[in-house]
Motif scaffolding. Sequence first.
Motif, PDB file in Angstrom:
ATOM      1  N   ASN A 120     -10.414  12.263   2.659  1.00 49.79           N
ATOM      2  CA  ASN A 120     -11.028  12.020   1.350  1.00 49.79           C
ATOM      3  C   ASN A 120     -10.931  10.535   0.990  1.00 49.79           C
ATOM      4  O   ASN A 120     -10.352  10.159  -0.030  1.00 49.79           O
ATOM      5  CB  ASN A 120     -10.309  12.863   0.289  1.00 49.79           C
TER       6      ASN A 120
ATOM      7  N   THR B  89       0.858  -1.185   0.000  1.00 53.36           N
ATOM      8  CA  THR B  89       0.000   0.000   0.000  1.00 53.36           C
ATOM      9  C   THR B  89       0.894   1.234   0.000  1.00 53.36           C
ATOM     10  O   THR B  89       2.081   1.156   0.344  1.00 53.36           O
ATOM     11  CB  THR B  89      -0.909   0.012   1.246  1.00 53.36           C
TER      12      THR B  89
ATOM     13  N   HIS C 271     -11.928   8.866  -2.609  1.00 56.74           N
ATOM     14  CA  HIS C 271     -11.069   9.100  -3.771  1.00 56.74           C
ATOM     15  C   HIS C 271      -9.618   8.679  -3.518  1.00 56.74           C
ATOM     16  O   HIS C 271      -8.749   8.937  -4.347  1.00 56.74           O
ATOM     17  CB  HIS C 271     -11.099  10.587  -4.162  1.00 56.74           C
ATOM     18  N   TYR C 272      -9.379   8.041  -2.359  1.00 54.64           N
ATOM     19  CA  TYR C 272      -8.003   7.703  -1.997  1.00 54.64           C
ATOM     20  C   TYR C 272      -7.343   6.782  -3.021  1.00 54.64           C
ATOM     21  O   TYR C 272      -6.228   7.045  -3.482  1.00 54.64           O
ATOM     22  CB  TYR C 272      -7.984   7.057  -0.615  1.00 54.64           C
ATOM     23  N   SER C 273      -8.009   5.711  -3.368  1.00 54.75           N
ATOM     24  CA  SER C 273      -7.419   4.718  -4.275  1.00 54.75           C
ATOM     25  C   SER C 273      -7.142   5.287  -5.652  1.00 54.75           C
ATOM     26  O   SER C 273      -6.112   4.975  -6.274  1.00 54.75           O
ATOM     27  CB  SER C 273      -8.345   3.502  -4.395  1.00 54.75           C
ATOM     28  N   SER C 274      -8.043   6.130  -6.136  1.00 54.90           N
ATOM     29  CA  SER C 274      -7.867   6.685  -7.482  1.00 54.90           C
ATOM     30  C   SER C 274      -6.778   7.754  -7.518  1.00 54.90           C
ATOM     31  O   SER C 274      -6.046   7.889  -8.502  1.00 54.90           O
ATOM     32  CB  SER C 274      -9.187   7.277  -7.987  1.00 54.90           C
ATOM     33  N   VAL C 275      -6.640   8.526  -6.422  1.00 54.47           N
ATOM     34  CA  VAL C 275      -5.635   9.592  -6.384  1.00 54.47           C
ATOM     35  C   VAL C 275      -4.248   9.023  -6.076  1.00 54.47           C
ATOM     36  O   VAL C 275      -3.272   9.285  -6.785  1.00 54.47           O
ATOM     37  CB  VAL C 275      -6.019  10.664  -5.336  1.00 54.47           C
TER      38      VAL C 275
ATOM     39  N   SER D  35      -2.351   6.524  -6.610  1.00 55.37           N
ATOM     40  CA  SER D  35      -2.064   5.364  -7.452  1.00 55.37           C
ATOM     41  C   SER D  35      -0.610   4.936  -7.297  1.00 55.37           C
ATOM     42  O   SER D  35       0.216   5.663  -6.725  1.00 55.37           O
ATOM     43  CB  SER D  35      -2.347   5.696  -8.920  1.00 55.37           C
ATOM     44  N   HIS D  36      -0.300   3.740  -7.818  1.00 56.59           N
ATOM     45  CA  HIS D  36       1.077   3.252  -7.755  1.00 56.59           C
ATOM     46  C   HIS D  36       2.017   4.190  -8.514  1.00 56.59           C
ATOM     47  O   HIS D  36       3.147   4.439  -8.071  1.00 56.59           O
ATOM     48  CB  HIS D  36       1.150   1.843  -8.351  1.00 56.59           C
TER      49      HIS D  36
END
Length: 309
Positions: A128, A57, A131-135, A137-138
């Motif tokens: 937030n 993560t 939108h954490y996963s989309s912002v 990103s790897h």
Amino acid sequence: MSLQNQTVVREFIMMTFNNTNTGRFVFFFVLLLVFLITLIGNLLIIVAVYFDARLHTPMYFFLSNFSFSEIVVTTNITPCMLHTALHGVVVMSVSGCITQYYIYWVSTCTECLLLAVMSYDRYLAICNPLHYSSVMSHRLCLHLVVWCWLTGIILQIIEIVPLSKLSFCGPNIIDFFFCDLAPILQLSCSSTSFIETSDFILSFPLLVTPIVFIILSYIKIISSILKISSTIGRKKAFSTCSSHLMVLCTYYGILIFIYTSPSTENAFTLKKVLSLLYTVLTPLINPFIYSLRNKDIKLSIRKTFSMLK
């Protein structure tokens, strides 16, 4: 007197420890133990994050880079301190001293920027979350880490180039644990005004700006946590950033005091002690803060040990 008639210093002598041989030997073994535990602790975090898919993560990716930076700091400075503690003195070339200073400050600045990035990560996760996963990103994580390292490496070159051109005519004794900027400039017989000015200017993007960003992030984080209605929810939200907050207080508390304390004799002695704490104990404490307060890290370390058996 002209520089031609003065002795050109090509080596610095570090004489930090003035106590007895017994005292130096005790300090040597304590320092060696701390050094080994620091290396093992930070390496365990890196290995755990790398091999455990549950830790893939953003926060743990940033943490593993922070641990690597701590390893760079301690391996850059502690071996020299061990040599000084064992033999009472260490001789280092001027270029070697400047190189140690450069590596130290690249690592320090990178850590400051990484702590700011980790604050941003916690801000997104708590303030937030949708939108954490989309912002985060790897790709963004990788870019942030690369830029943290590149910023420290590139901006420190601005200071290290004029520093390497200084003339040293004697004395050449450094009464400090490592080659920091102030002890080096005190021994120079050249003008150091440009370096002092550039060091002050560089402190803003590398030290001051990250601190301000971290403070603003945590104001928003704490505000969001206080708005959570349930007590369990507040505790769970705060636990996700408590370890990071403890590292921030320890790291910046000592760092700020070191470089804002007055230049009196008593303050210099205190500064030496705090520098020792910052360069030796802080890299030791951080792995314990994260591992002892984090169930995922503890489970992963146990899994790593079981794999090695």
